[in-house]
Scaffold this motif. Structure first.
Motif, PDB file in Angstrom:
ATOM      1  N   ILE A  66       0.666  -1.151   0.038  1.00 14.50           N
ATOM      2  CA  ILE A  66      -0.180   0.021  -0.128  1.00 14.50           C
ATOM      3  C   ILE A  66       0.733   1.171  -0.163  1.00 14.50           C
ATOM      4  O   ILE A  66       0.663   2.234  -0.683  1.00 14.50           O
ATOM      5  CB  ILE A  66      -0.761  -0.039   1.218  1.00 14.50           C
ATOM      6  N   HIS A  67       1.919   1.101   0.615  1.00 10.49           N
ATOM      7  CA  HIS A  67       2.818   2.438   1.033  1.00 10.49           C
ATOM      8  C   HIS A  67       3.490   2.558  -0.660  1.00 10.49           C
ATOM      9  O   HIS A  67       3.728   3.822  -1.008  1.00 10.49           O
ATOM     10  CB  HIS A  67       3.784   2.217   1.794  1.00 10.49           C
ATOM     11  N   GLN A 115      -7.884  -2.764   1.840  1.00  9.21           N
ATOM     12  CA  GLN A 115      -7.250  -2.159   2.719  1.00  9.21           C
ATOM     13  C   GLN A 115      -6.366  -1.021   2.119  1.00  9.21           C
ATOM     14  O   GLN A 115      -5.589  -0.948   1.040  1.00  9.21           O
ATOM     15  CB  GLN A 115      -6.053  -3.117   3.632  1.00  9.21           C
ATOM     16  N   GLY A 116      -6.200   0.204   2.809  1.00  6.48           N
ATOM     17  CA  GLY A 116      -5.422   1.222   2.523  1.00  6.48           C
ATOM     18  C   GLY A 116      -4.898   2.107   3.420  1.00  6.48           C
ATOM     19  O   GLY A 116      -4.741   1.579   4.624  1.00  6.48           O
ATOM     20  N   PRO A 117      -4.120   3.232   3.258  1.00  7.92           N
ATOM     21  CA  PRO A 117      -3.450   3.853   4.336  1.00  7.92           C
ATOM     22  C   PRO A 117      -4.329   4.189   5.566  1.00  7.92           C
ATOM     23  O   PRO A 117      -3.766   4.315   6.607  1.00  7.92           O
ATOM     24  CB  PRO A 117      -3.231   5.123   3.568  1.00  7.92           C
ATOM     25  N   GLN A 118      -5.793   4.513   5.305  1.00  2.53           N
ATOM     26  CA  GLN A 118      -6.619   4.495   6.615  1.00  2.53           C
ATOM     27  C   GLN A 118      -6.945   3.253   7.161  1.00  2.53           C
ATOM     28  O   GLN A 118      -8.024   3.260   8.133  1.00  2.53           O
ATOM     29  CB  GLN A 118      -7.803   5.351   6.021  1.00  2.53           C
ATOM     30  N   GLY A 119      -6.522   2.220   6.665  1.00  3.70           N
ATOM     31  CA  GLY A 119      -7.188   0.966   7.482  1.00  3.70           C
ATOM     32  C   GLY A 119      -7.807   0.033   6.545  1.00  3.70           C
ATOM     33  O   GLY A 119      -7.910   0.240   5.092  1.00  3.70           O
ATOM     34  N   GLU A 120      -8.683  -0.842   6.883  1.00  7.23           N
ATOM     35  CA  GLU A 120      -9.401  -1.786   6.209  1.00  7.23           C
ATOM     36  C   GLU A 120     -10.791  -1.167   6.092  1.00  7.23           C
ATOM     37  O   GLU A 120     -11.349  -0.781   7.250  1.00  7.23           O
ATOM     38  CB  GLU A 120      -9.478  -3.088   6.693  1.00  7.23           C
ATOM     39  N   ALA A 127      -7.514 -12.456  -1.546  1.00  5.34           N
ATOM     40  CA  ALA A 127      -7.441 -11.979  -2.754  1.00  5.34           C
ATOM     41  C   ALA A 127      -6.478 -12.696  -3.867  1.00  5.34           C
ATOM     42  O   ALA A 127      -6.892 -12.831  -4.947  1.00  5.34           O
ATOM     43  CB  ALA A 127      -6.734 -10.562  -2.864  1.00  5.34           C
ATOM     44  N   LEU A 128      -5.467 -13.518  -3.420  1.00  4.49           N
ATOM     45  CA  LEU A 128      -4.713 -14.375  -4.385  1.00  4.49           C
ATOM     46  C   LEU A 128      -5.001 -15.703  -4.659  1.00  4.49           C
ATOM     47  O   LEU A 128      -4.343 -16.274  -5.329  1.00  4.49           O
ATOM     48  CB  LEU A 128      -3.394 -14.200  -3.819  1.00  4.49           C
ATOM     49  N   VAL A 129      -6.127 -16.172  -4.139  1.00  5.77           N
ATOM     50  CA  VAL A 129      -6.601 -17.441  -4.541  1.00  5.77           C
ATOM     51  C   VAL A 129      -6.991 -17.523  -5.978  1.00  5.77           C
ATOM     52  O   VAL A 129      -7.522 -16.723  -6.476  1.00  5.77           O
ATOM     53  CB  VAL A 129      -7.959 -17.840  -3.679  1.00  5.77           C
ATOM     54  N   SER A 130      -6.444 -18.530  -6.558  1.00  2.13           N
ATOM     55  CA  SER A 130      -6.698 -18.598  -7.897  1.00  2.13           C
ATOM     56  C   SER A 130      -8.155 -18.965  -8.304  1.00  2.13           C
ATOM     57  O   SER A 130      -8.686 -19.583  -7.524  1.00  2.13           O
ATOM     58  CB  SER A 130      -5.647 -19.686  -8.802  1.00  2.13           C
ATOM     59  N   ASN A 131      -8.134 -18.778  -9.440  1.00  4.43           N
ATOM     60  CA  ASN A 131      -9.749 -18.998  -9.990  1.00  4.43           C
ATOM     61  C   ASN A 131      -9.904 -20.571  -9.866  1.00  4.43           C
ATOM     62  O   ASN A 131     -11.038 -20.758  -9.461  1.00  4.43           O
ATOM     63  CB  ASN A 131     -10.051 -18.275 -11.387  1.00  4.43           C
ATOM     64  N   ALA A 132      -8.942 -21.238 -10.326  1.00  5.70           N
ATOM     65  CA  ALA A 132      -9.073 -22.492 -10.510  1.00  5.70           C
ATOM     66  C   ALA A 132      -9.220 -23.240  -9.016  1.00  5.70           C
ATOM     67  O   ALA A 132      -9.910 -24.190  -8.595  1.00  5.70           O
ATOM     68  CB  ALA A 132      -7.889 -23.329 -11.255  1.00  5.70           C
ATOM     69  N   GLU A 133      -8.459 -22.730  -8.208  1.00  2.06           N
ATOM     70  CA  GLU A 133      -8.442 -23.272  -6.807  1.00  2.06           C
ATOM     71  C   GLU A 133      -9.750 -22.909  -6.238  1.00  2.06           C
ATOM     72  O   GLU A 133     -10.509 -23.843  -5.438  1.00  2.06           O
ATOM     73  CB  GLU A 133      -7.236 -22.758  -5.933  1.00  2.06           C
ATOM     74  N   LEU A 137     -12.624   1.699  -5.717  1.00  2.00           N
ATOM     75  CA  LEU A 137     -11.190   1.649  -5.060  1.00  2.00           C
ATOM     76  C   LEU A 137     -10.563   2.801  -5.350  1.00  2.00           C
ATOM     77  O   LEU A 137     -10.824   3.404  -6.372  1.00  2.00           O
ATOM     78  CB  LEU A 137     -10.510   0.638  -5.782  1.00  2.00           C
ATOM     79  N   SER A 138      -9.804   3.111  -4.291  1.00  6.22           N
ATOM     80  CA  SER A 138      -8.817   4.459  -4.563  1.00  6.22           C
ATOM     81  C   SER A 138      -7.510   3.902  -5.061  1.00  6.22           C
ATOM     82  O   SER A 138      -7.513   2.641  -4.947  1.00  6.22           O
ATOM     83  CB  SER A 138      -8.645   5.034  -3.103  1.00  6.22           C
ATOM     84  N   ASP A 139      -6.601   4.619  -5.546  1.00  6.83           N
ATOM     85  CA  ASP A 139      -5.593   4.145  -6.049  1.00  6.83           C
ATOM     86  C   ASP A 139      -4.460   3.444  -5.252  1.00  6.83           C
ATOM     87  O   ASP A 139      -3.663   2.618  -5.472  1.00  6.83           O
ATOM     88  CB  ASP A 139      -4.678   5.379  -6.676  1.00  6.83           C
ATOM     89  N   ASP A 140      -4.744   3.872  -4.056  1.00  6.35           N
ATOM     90  CA  ASP A 140      -3.712   3.322  -2.819  1.00  6.35           C
ATOM     91  C   ASP A 140      -4.737   2.243  -1.959  1.00  6.35           C
ATOM     92  O   ASP A 140      -4.046   2.152  -0.909  1.00  6.35           O
ATOM     93  CB  ASP A 140      -3.277   4.530  -1.964  1.00  6.35           C
ATOM     94  N   GLU A 141      -5.560   1.554  -2.379  1.00 10.42           N
ATOM     95  CA  GLU A 141      -6.207   0.769  -1.910  1.00 10.42           C
ATOM     96  C   GLU A 141      -5.963  -0.705  -2.469  1.00 10.42           C
ATOM     97  O   GLU A 141      -5.881  -0.834  -3.630  1.00 10.42           O
ATOM     98  CB  GLU A 141      -7.747   0.803  -1.589  1.00 10.42           C
TER      99      GLU A 141
END
Length: 333
Positions: free
Chosen positions: A16-17, A177-182, A69-75, A204-208
């Motif tokens: 995020i940073h 999740q972003g700079p201000q939290g989740e 978020a990173l679970v694959s579509n197949a899994e 979504l914001s650019d930093d989320e």
């Protein structure tokens, strides 16, 4: 493709940073890399998030599931908890893309994929989504695949995801999740209709960063259907798709979920169409009425008028399959 820097953060906070307007998060890259190759987007920085701990599928305290978020579509499609409790989601994922793409594509990336409108991909033509204010040639050009609902004078593109149609029907919640939290975003509020700012696909914001998707407790496993109508049986985007889920007790529909894909800038739902079904005995006449309500306001372009009757028949067919595991005579497109 323009030069860019590459970073692989060790934590969500570090990712995020690093985020900014000129950067992009990358996981499977099944859409992002194509866009970069075509110079549709030209990020100055890629932030590789594949090493982050966002790959779990876990039960929640209320009986639902939290999907990293990173679970694959197949899994995700083949996971026992998804197959048993959320077969609508499994059906939708398996209807999309190819096995190779499903192995690479991530859950969050599926939500963020851009439209497959050919004018958007062709940097030699105007496109309000790619270059705001330049125009929308699809309105008067080749628009067979384009929207019949929720479009605007600025954009008539459609959202390409199958998975998102099912998630809309299941009323998933997106954790970001972003700079201000989740914070949490209801799935219905995540994607935007184009309005006069079609370049903005979502909230979504650019930093989320999307960190997870949460599913409510399973209520539609026994009576659900995902129907995808496309030009060919393999690896094609939907002309029309339908996610239908019903709760049936004592012969009456207690609750209903109905979402359309391939027809709008986001998965298309109308509470009034679902309300038509509640408290009623499932039958072809009832499903026809729900289809009429869901398609109210449909406005075809020069080459996609066929989508309206196609969507109507697909809705009736999907609801029939959800209720009875079969199709009423004459309901199939």
């Amino acid at each position: 493709m323009n030069p860019f820097s590459y970073h692989k953060p060790a934590s969500v906070n570090e990712a995020i940073h690093l985020a900014s307007l000129s950067s992009r998060f990358i996981a499977g890259g099944t859409n992002l890399v194509d866009l970069m190759k075509e110079n549709v987007i030209q990020p100055e920085r890629l932030i590789d998030i594949t090493g982050l701990p966002l790959k779990e599928i876990e039960a929640t305290a209320n009986g639902g599931l939290r999907i990293g978020a990173l679970v694959s579509n197949a899994e995700l499609a083949w996971h026992p908890l998804i197959e048993q409790g959320y077969p609508l989601l499994s059906q939708a994922i398996l209807a999309g893309a190819s096995p190779q793409l499903r192995n690479m594509a991530s859950t969050a990336g599926n939500l963020l994929q851009r439209t497959r409108c050919h004018y958007f991909y062709d940097t030699g033509t105007p496109c309000n989504k790619r270059a705001p204010g330049s125009g929308c040639p699809a309105r008067t050009g080749l628009n067979r695949m384009h929207a019949i609902l929720g479009a605007s004078a600025a954009c008539v593109a459609t959202h390409p995801s199958d998975m998102c149609v099912a998630l809309a029907a299941l009323e998933a919640v997106i954790h970001v999740q972003g700079p201000q939290g989740e914070r949490q975003i209801a799935f219905a509020d995540f994607h935007r209709l184009p309005g006069n700012a079609p370049e903005r696909d979502n909230r979504l914001s650019d930093d989320e960063l999307i960190v997870a998707i949460e599913l409510p407790p399973p209520d539609f496993a026994a009576h659900c259907s995902y129907l995808k109508i496309r030009d060919r049986a393999s690896y094609a985007f939907a002309l029309v798709s339908v996610a239908a889920g019903l709760q049936i007790k004592a012969g009456l529909i207690q609750d209903a979920r109905l979402a359309l894909g391939g027809v709008a800038h986001k998965p298309w739902r109308q509470a009034t169409a679902e309300q038509v079904l509640k408290g009623q005995a499932p039958c072809a006449a009832l499903f026809t009425q729900a289809a009429q309500v869901l398609l109210q306001g449909a406005s075809p372009l020069s080459h996609n008028g066929f989508k309206i009757p196609l969507a109507h028949r697909a809705i009736v067919r999907a609801l029939s399959e959800a209720a009875f595991g079969k199709t009423f005579a004459g309901a199939a497109p």
